[in-house]
Design an enzyme around this catalytic site. Structure first.
Site, PDB file in Angstrom:
ATOM      1  N   ARG A  45       5.127   2.101   3.319  1.00  0.00           N
ATOM      2  CA  ARG A  45       6.380   1.148   3.066  1.00  0.00           C
ATOM      3  C   ARG A  45       6.908   1.670   1.664  1.00  0.00           C
ATOM      4  NH1 ARG A  45       6.617  -4.746   2.024  1.00  0.00           N
ATOM      5  NH2 ARG A  45       8.830  -5.162   2.231  1.00  0.00           N
ATOM      6  N   HIS A  49      10.480   2.603   0.900  1.00  0.00           N
ATOM      7  CA  HIS A  49      11.658   2.016   0.078  1.00  0.00           C
ATOM      8  C   HIS A  49      11.727   2.640  -1.476  1.00  0.00           C
ATOM      9  CE1 HIS A  49      11.578  -2.403   2.125  1.00  0.00           C
ATOM     10  NE2 HIS A  49      11.607  -1.244   2.905  1.00  0.00           N
ATOM     11  N   HIS A 184       6.926   1.802  12.302  1.00  0.00           N
ATOM     12  CA  HIS A 184       6.591   0.452  12.429  1.00  0.00           C
ATOM     13  C   HIS A 184       5.397   0.450  13.669  1.00  0.00           C
ATOM     14  CE1 HIS A 184      10.269  -1.522  11.038  1.00  0.00           C
ATOM     15  NE2 HIS A 184       9.554  -0.995  10.144  1.00  0.00           N
ATOM     16  N   TRP A 200       3.342  -4.825  15.143  1.00  0.00           N
ATOM     17  CA  TRP A 200       4.353  -3.969  16.200  1.00  0.00           C
ATOM     18  C   TRP A 200       3.424  -3.761  17.385  1.00  0.00           C
ATOM     19  CZ3 TRP A 200       5.484  -3.705  11.102  1.00  0.00           C
ATOM     20  CH2 TRP A 200       6.854  -4.214  10.668  1.00  0.00           C
TER      21      TRP A 200
END
Ligand code: CCH
Length: 304
Positions: A45, A49, A184, A200
């Site tokens: 992540r 990002h 995810h 998820w």
């Protein structure tokens, strides 16, 4: 000459030895006290990002510069929790002070994908770090907040439009959007970071195509969390989808790729590797002083 001598005393690896850095990243992943037992998902992540702020039109944002160390990017609500991932990598940076933060964060994401069973990512070094701006001075090289996707947009066409707006602005296409969303399969949402809650998939520290399988084959029931946030839970109340995840089923082109990746994990691995490699390269201008102000590290040896 003196400065060179100092660097070699403190550095445990030779400048350009990215394999040594990769090894130390892998060694930091396992941790029974962190989430599902691995730092891998949050490092993925972080890499995403850091890169996903890129805007093709203005050629601003992206992973070059490691600008998430500075406001306003460090305080973007979308980046909540990533301070922990950045802090975790400080020990690796201390052992290999020659690597830029921008290279370290992206290499950590790529390495984590591979270490969790995913495809090999074609990561290339050469990013430089933006020097800290003077206090109170806004730097045009730090991207504004709001360039990363909003998970509450969905599950219908508003989510479809939003995903296209965010990713097309980076120069990525519909197939990239769906392939990248498969990340995810990893990790989870945290109420104290995004407000959403839960993983998820049932195997959140293994890279797989299970995100697409769950998305298609499970039933998704809207649930309001105690904090008022809306998300979608399976009938067993064990896994979840974000409103934005369900938007992948609300458009025929998106859905075509969801079905393709659910059926064919090999195709997903190939496409994810290409799209993630592209993402990490957005806005990277090697060897140009304008990218960070520091001279870039020469690329030594084979690219990983
Ligand atoms: Fe994501 N993601 N993501 N995501 N994400 C969150 C967590 C992870 C969106 C929203 C969220 C990508 C795309 C999107 C990961 C990788 C990728 C969370 C929970 C939200 C919300 C944060 C928390 O609470 O900790 C939205 C919207 C989009 C739209 O496209 C893409 C692309 C990637 C990578 C290729 C990973 C991995 C996580 C788990 C992090 C963790 O800490 O476990």
């Amino acid at each position: 000459v003196a400065a060179f001598g100092v660097a070699t005393v403190f550095s445990e690896s030779k400048a350009g030895d990215y394999e040594a850095v990769k090894k130390d990243i892998i060694d930091t992943l396992d941790d029974s006290d962190w989430d599902d037992g691995s730092w891998g998902p949050v490092l993925v992540r972080l890499a995403w990002h850091a890169s996903g702020t890129y805007e093709k039109k203005s050629k601003t944002g992206g992973s070059d510069g490691a600008t998430m160390r500075y406001a306003p990017e460090s305080t973007d609500g979308a980046n909540a929790g990533l301070d922990k991932a950045r802090a975790k990598l400080e020990a690796v940076k201390a052992k290999h002070p020659w690597i830029s933060y921008a290279d370290l964060w992206t290499l950590a994401g790529a390495t984590a994908i591979e270490a969790m069973g995913g495809p090999k990512i074609n990561w290339k070094p050469g990013r430089t770090d933006l020097p800290a701006p003077a206090p109170g001075v806004a730097s045009a090289k730090i991207p504004p907040n709001g360039r990363l996707p909003d998970a509450s947009k969905g599950p219908g066409v508003n989510g479809v439009d939003h995903l296209r707006f965010i990713f097309h602005k980076m120069g990525l296409d519909d197939r990239d959007i769906v392939a990248l969303s498969g990340a995810h399969a990893l990790g989870r949402c945290h109420p104290d970071r995004s407000g959403f809650d839960g993983p998820w998939t049932h195997s959140p520290i293994t890279f797989s195509n299970l995100y697409y399988v769950e998305l298609l084959e499970n039933f998704w029931i809207e649930k309001k969390l105690p904090n008022g946030v809306l998300q979608y839970r399976d009938p067993d109340d064990t896994i979840m989808m974000l409103p934005s995840d369900l938007a992948l089923l609300a458009d025929p082109v998106f859905k075509k790729w969801v079905v393709a990746y659910a059926r064919d994990e090999k195709l997903f691995f190939e496409d994810f590797s290409k799209s993630f490699g592209k993402l990490l390269e957005l806005g990277v201008t090697r060897g140009q002083a304008s990218s960070g102000g520091l001279s870039s590290i020469p690329i030594i040896g084979p690219l990983i």
